[in-house]
Design an enzyme around this catalytic site. Structure first.
Site, short mmCIF file in Angstrom:
data_model
loop_
_atom_site.label_atom_id
_atom_site.label_comp_id
_atom_site.label_asym_id
_atom_site.label_seq_id
_atom_site.Cartn_x
_atom_site.Cartn_y
_atom_site.Cartn_z
N HIS A 105 0.84 -1.20 0.00
CA HIS A 105 0.00 0.00 0.00
C HIS A 105 0.87 1.24 0.00
CE1 HIS A 105 0.91 -1.24 4.11
NE2 HIS A 105 0.92 0.05 4.42
N HIS A 107 1.24 5.13 1.47
CA HIS A 107 0.82 6.11 2.48
C HIS A 107 0.81 7.50 1.83
CE1 HIS A 107 1.58 3.74 6.30
NE2 HIS A 107 2.27 3.02 5.43
P1 AMP Z 1 2.91 -0.16 7.11
O1 AMP Z 1 3.70 -0.02 8.39
O2 AMP Z 1 3.51 0.60 5.97
O3 AMP Z 1 2.65 -1.61 6.78
O4 AMP Z 1 1.55 0.57 7.38
C1 AMP Z 1 0.41 -0.05 7.87
C2 AMP Z 1 -0.54 1.05 8.26
O5 AMP Z 1 -1.83 0.47 8.38
C3 AMP Z 1 -0.22 1.70 9.61
O6 AMP Z 1 -0.03 3.09 9.41
C4 AMP Z 1 -1.45 1.39 10.45
O7 AMP Z 1 -1.80 2.45 11.30
C5 AMP Z 1 -2.51 1.13 9.40
N1 AMP Z 1 -3.58 0.24 9.80
C6 AMP Z 1 -3.47 -0.97 10.42
N2 AMP Z 1 -4.69 -1.51 10.63
C7 AMP Z 1 -5.59 -0.62 10.13
C8 AMP Z 1 -7.02 -0.60 10.06
N3 AMP Z 1 -7.77 -1.59 10.54
N4 AMP Z 1 -7.60 0.48 9.49
C9 AMP Z 1 -6.85 1.50 9.01
N5 AMP Z 1 -5.51 1.52 9.04
C10 AMP Z 1 -4.89 0.49 9.61
#
Ligand code: AMP
Ligand code: ZN
Length: 150
Positions: A105, A107
């Protein structure tokens, strides 16, 4: 495609399928964007391909292109709504890079004057001209098929 289109244990697949809630802001045929549950700044959005791939390394070009094409509209909307003049687009790819959700994904992180984000990263690692030239040659060789296909 070697990867399944979804993974029942994946939190982002479950959000995409509507099995757990999320504050979705964009839903297209190929991607979904929703607010990060633990935002770095107000308006922190995640842009997520519908198809499950653990990370960008595994994402097929066609999916990357379709999802990436949404970025300009998404960043314009985010900046307009939260009144941000700037933003960072980040992909954490792999555990060492800080990836925690293994469904690749993007950000989108709006930036504000005086916000707590520590950026830029520390540059300045010294490399000899010879080492740089060698890396350039190795990368050009590795990327020759991509250059030929473009
Ligand atoms: P990464 O560390 O790049 O894998 O980012 C994962 C992101 O997903 C983090 O910023 C989390 O805060 C976000 N995240 C995890 N679970 C959820 C959820 N249920 N809804 C929205 N965001 C989430
Ligand atoms: Zn997934």
């Amino acid at each position: 495609m070697t990867t399944q289109s979804h993974d029942s244990g994946c939190v982002f697949c479950r959000i995409i399928r509507g099995e757990i809630p999320a504050l979705k802001v964009l839903e297209t045929e190929h991607a979904v964007a929703f607010l990060d549950i633990n935002p770095i700044n107000v308006g922190h959005v995640l842009l997520v391909p519908r198809v499950h791939h653990a990370n960008l390394t595994e994402l097929p070009e066609v999916d990357a292109a379709r999802v990436g094409a949404l970025l300009p509209a998404l960043v314009r909307a985010v900046c307009s709504v939260v009144k941000a003049e700037a933003f960072n687009v980040v992909i954490n790819n792999g555990t060492l890079a800080g990836q925690t959700v293994f469904h690749g994904h993007w950000h989108i992180i709006p930036r504000f004057a005086g916000d707590p984000v520590h950026w830029p990263w520390p540059h300045g690692q010294k490399q000899t001209q010879e080492a740089l030239s060698q890396i350039q040659a190795d990368l050009r060789e590795a990327l020759a098929p991509a250059a030929a296909n473009d």
